[in-house]
Design an enzyme around this catalytic site. Structure first.
Site, PDB file in Angstrom:
ATOM      1  N   TYR A  30      22.068  -7.914  13.497  1.00 40.31           N
ATOM      2  CA  TYR A  30      20.766  -6.767  13.649  1.00 40.31           C
ATOM      3  C   TYR A  30      20.640  -5.758  13.553  1.00 40.31           C
ATOM      4  O   TYR A  30      20.339  -5.059  12.916  1.00 40.31           O
ATOM      5  CB  TYR A  30      19.939  -6.872  15.237  1.00 40.31           C
ATOM      6  CG  TYR A  30      20.341  -7.440  16.327  1.00 40.31           C
ATOM      7  CD1 TYR A  30      20.942  -5.965  17.153  1.00 40.31           C
ATOM      8  CD2 TYR A  30      21.062  -8.105  16.905  1.00 40.31           C
ATOM      9  CE1 TYR A  30      21.528  -5.699  17.926  1.00 40.31           C
ATOM     10  CE2 TYR A  30      21.673  -8.013  17.535  1.00 40.31           C
ATOM     11  CZ  TYR A  30      22.590  -6.737  18.872  1.00 40.31           C
ATOM     12  OH  TYR A  30      23.196  -7.053  20.058  1.00 40.31           O
ATOM     13  N   LYS A  59       1.276   0.037  11.229  1.00 40.65           N
ATOM     14  CA  LYS A  59       0.553   0.984  11.111  1.00 40.65           C
ATOM     15  C   LYS A  59      -0.680   1.466  11.741  1.00 40.65           C
ATOM     16  O   LYS A  59      -1.541   1.257  12.061  1.00 40.65           O
ATOM     17  CB  LYS A  59      -0.337   1.034   9.621  1.00 40.65           C
ATOM     18  CG  LYS A  59       0.024   2.498   8.769  1.00 40.65           C
ATOM     19  CD  LYS A  59      -0.848   2.575   7.241  1.00 40.65           C
ATOM     20  CE  LYS A  59      -0.732   3.586   7.160  1.00 40.65           C
ATOM     21  NZ  LYS A  59      -1.192   3.436   5.851  1.00 40.65           N
ATOM     22  N   GLU A  77       1.567  -3.889   2.717  1.00 37.22           N
ATOM     23  CA  GLU A  77       2.085  -5.037   1.876  1.00 37.22           C
ATOM     24  C   GLU A  77       3.277  -5.474   1.020  1.00 37.22           C
ATOM     25  O   GLU A  77       4.605  -5.862   0.910  1.00 37.22           O
ATOM     26  CB  GLU A  77       0.868  -5.484   0.862  1.00 37.22           C
ATOM     27  CG  GLU A  77      -0.127  -6.247   1.798  1.00 37.22           C
ATOM     28  CD  GLU A  77      -1.549  -5.556   1.694  1.00 37.22           C
ATOM     29  OE1 GLU A  77      -1.144  -3.682   1.991  1.00 37.22           O
ATOM     30  OE2 GLU A  77      -2.592  -5.945   2.432  1.00 37.22           O
ATOM     31  N   GLU A 135      -1.087  11.242   3.547  1.00 38.27           N
ATOM     32  CA  GLU A 135      -0.521  10.354   4.241  1.00 38.27           C
ATOM     33  C   GLU A 135       0.641  10.153   3.297  1.00 38.27           C
ATOM     34  O   GLU A 135       2.309   9.978   4.881  1.00 38.27           O
ATOM     35  CB  GLU A 135      -0.988   8.521   3.976  1.00 38.27           C
ATOM     36  CG  GLU A 135      -2.235   8.371   4.766  1.00 38.27           C
ATOM     37  CD  GLU A 135      -2.932   6.825   4.393  1.00 38.27           C
ATOM     38  OE1 GLU A 135      -2.286   6.115   5.862  1.00 38.27           O
ATOM     39  OE2 GLU A 135      -3.453   6.612   3.568  1.00 38.27           O
TER      40      GLU A 135
END
Length: 124
Positions: free
Chosen positions: A53, A99, A73, A21
């Site tokens: 934004y 994810k 997290e 990953e």
């Protein structure tokens, strides 16, 4: 309270516990709900009196691409902190990091983490 919403901001990055990953990377999708009180900005139709934004997307992208983390997290927390550091009128933020390509043997749409933070959480 008013909110500005970014939904499914797609960012390619290198987060995860597994080595592949961090080497190969994968797509992440970020949702950000940013709570503000900007009635004055809305009444005057003035971009300078609200939370951009476009700027928020750039901040999120920079945070997600900057480092490699084991946990989504941590990614969510770093995004939240950066938004509060850059937007002083931000009252509350809800950040979701999705994810969809997590390396698991399961049929799922995505795994995700959602955090909710208030300005007072960062008064250190």
């Amino acid at each position: 309270m008013d909110s500005i919403i970014i939904k499914n901001l797609k960012i390619y990055a290198y987060h995860g516990v597994n080595d592949e990953e961090k080497i190969d990377g994968q797509n992440f999708f970020i949702d950000a709900v940013m709570f503000i009180d900007k009635r004055d900005a809305f009444k005057k139709d003035d971009i300078n009196k609200t939370l951009s934004y476009s700027s928020a997307c750039k901040i999120i992208k920079k945070v997600v691409e900057l480092d490699k983390y084991n946990l989504i997290e941590t990614v969510a927390e770093k995004i939240s902190r950066a938004l509060f550091e850059n937007f002083h009128d931000l009252k509350k933020a809800e950040i979701t990091v999705k994810k969809p390509e997590a390396p698991m043997k399961a049929d799922f749409e995505y795994v995700a983490v959602k955090i909710i933070r208030e300005k007072s959480d960062y008064n250190e």
